[in-house]
Write an enzyme that holds these catalytic residues in place. Structure first.
Site, PDB file in Angstrom:
ATOM      1  N   GLU A 120       5.013   9.149  24.396  1.00  0.00           N
ATOM      2  CA  GLU A 120       5.908   9.582  23.311  1.00  0.00           C
ATOM      3  C   GLU A 120       5.188  10.239  22.138  1.00  0.00           C
ATOM      4  O   GLU A 120       5.796  10.985  21.384  1.00  0.00           O
ATOM      5  CB  GLU A 120       6.612   8.345  22.727  1.00  0.00           C
ATOM      6  CG  GLU A 120       7.691   7.768  23.602  1.00  0.00           C
ATOM      7  CD  GLU A 120       9.048   8.301  23.199  1.00  0.00           C
ATOM      8  OE1 GLU A 120       9.454   8.023  22.069  1.00  0.00           O
ATOM      9  OE2 GLU A 120       9.663   9.006  24.018  1.00  0.00           O
TER      10      GLU A 120
ATOM     11  N   GLU B 173       0.864   5.264  -7.068  1.00  0.00           N
ATOM     12  CA  GLU B 173       0.640   6.426  -6.197  1.00  0.00           C
ATOM     13  C   GLU B 173       1.703   7.504  -6.411  1.00  0.00           C
ATOM     14  O   GLU B 173       1.918   8.347  -5.541  1.00  0.00           O
ATOM     15  CB  GLU B 173       0.645   6.005  -4.717  1.00  0.00           C
ATOM     16  CG  GLU B 173      -0.296   4.874  -4.346  1.00  0.00           C
ATOM     17  CD  GLU B 173      -1.772   5.224  -4.416  1.00  0.00           C
ATOM     18  OE1 GLU B 173      -2.103   6.369  -4.806  1.00  0.00           O
ATOM     19  OE2 GLU B 173      -2.591   4.342  -4.118  1.00  0.00           O
TER      20      GLU B 173
HETATM   21  O1  2HA Z   1      -2.148   2.297  -2.747  1.00  0.00           O
HETATM   22  O2  2HA Z   1      -0.475   0.466  -1.894  1.00  0.00           O
HETATM   23  O3  2HA Z   1       1.165  -0.058  -4.304  1.00  0.00           O
HETATM   24  C1  2HA Z   1      -1.675   1.370  -3.669  1.00  0.00           C
HETATM   25  C2  2HA Z   1      -0.733   0.447  -3.068  1.00  0.00           C
HETATM   26  C3  2HA Z   1      -0.081  -0.519  -3.964  1.00  0.00           C
HETATM   27 ZN    ZN Z   2      -1.887   1.500  -0.676  1.00  0.00          ZN
END
Ligand code: 2HA
Ligand code: ZN
Length: 275
Positions: free
Chosen positions: A170, A116
């Site tokens: 909150e 990501e």
């Molecule tokens: O979105 O969360 O790293 C991919 C994950 C694994």
């Molecule tokens: Zn993920």
């Protein structure tokens, strides 16, 4: 300075451990990145390797040109970071155009930044711009209750925000802008990164349906605290729905307006109307 002794590295490791204890990081789930401050980068410069080959990010992010990031490795488990940080996290540097990156430290037995990484970088670019450079942390996790909510509500920023604000007094104070919600998309894809960038420009947290959440902040505490607050609100939402009992009282729109006055916050325009 020894990299593992730097305060930002210690805080990074602490967050991966805290997230693990919350149960948000099954297997290799989740990822974390930190935009290293210039002074911090200078302190550890002597410990960095000359750098491997430049690899494309897949887009140009001129706002991040020349910046250094500490980031979790793809396929790596959050639960292992504390045991062997050097094998599970990496420092990556962006080139002068913000188009390519190269690794300068870590992932000692090989590997690459999180799948990501593109989503993280577009979030960093948007938040750096919006916060005047304050925002430095992007945290992605898989908290169970917020994921469960994405099966039960329309995927609307306003609907999710209002439901969450109404769960705990909150909430509107911690995230007055609210939360963004994307459509379901393939993880790690260009479209996912683009949709996340659009939402994170408006909010500090973005929900990915049937997947998880992104939270950002100036510090590790801020990003983790935001993730935790939203997930706690989602837990209460799921708990009260699960009882099947009628709701007798709740935080009303008028109550939210009273919080706005009392805490001098500005809740996102339009989210309180239309009830
Ligand atoms: O979105 O969360 O790293 C991919 C994950 C694994
Ligand atoms: Zn993920």
């Amino acid at each position: 300075m020894e990299i593992l002794k730097s305060a930002f590295v210690k805080e990074f490791i602490k967050l991966t451990n805290d997230g693990t204890r919350m149960g948000w990081h099954e297997r290799n789930g989740g990822n974390l990145s930190y935009r290293i401050a210039t002074e911090e980068a200078r302190e550890i410069e002597g410990e960095l390797s000359p750098g491997g080959e430049w690899k494309p990010i897949g887009r140009a992010l001129p706002d991040l040109a020349g910046e250094f990031f500490l980031v979790t490795g793809t396929g790596k488990y959050f639960s292992n970071v504390i045991l062997d940080p050097e094998d599970n996290i990496t420092i990556a540097e962006l080139d002068a155009e913000g188009r390519n990156y190269r690794q300068r430290w870590g992932l000692s037995r090989g590997g690459a930044p999180t799948s990501e990484f593109a989503s993280h970088l577009v979030c960093h670019a948007a938040k750096k711009r919006e916060s005047g450079g304050r925002s430095r942390v992007v945290y992605h996790a898989h908290p169970g209750n917020i994921i469960a909510m994405t099966f039960l509500l329309p995927l609307s920023d306003r609907v999710f925000t209002l439901e969450l604000w109404r769960m705990i007094s909150e909430c509107s104070i911690v995230f007055p802008k609210g939360v963004g919600v994307t459509e379901w998309m393939v993880p790690g894809s260009e479209e996912m990164a683009d949709a996340t960038a659009r939402e994170i420009a408006k909010f500090d947290a973005v929900i990915w349906p049937h997947h998880g959440m992104f939270a950002t902040g100036a510090t590790f505490d801020e990003a983790f605290g935001l993730m935790y607050t939203i997930e706690k609100a989602a837990e209460i939402w799921i708990k009260i729905k699960s009882t099947g009992m009628p709701i007798l009282q709740s935080i009303t729109v008028d109550n939210l307006k009273a919080l706005e006055q009392a805490f001098h916050i500005r809740l996102t325009e339009g989210f309180l109307s239309g009830e």
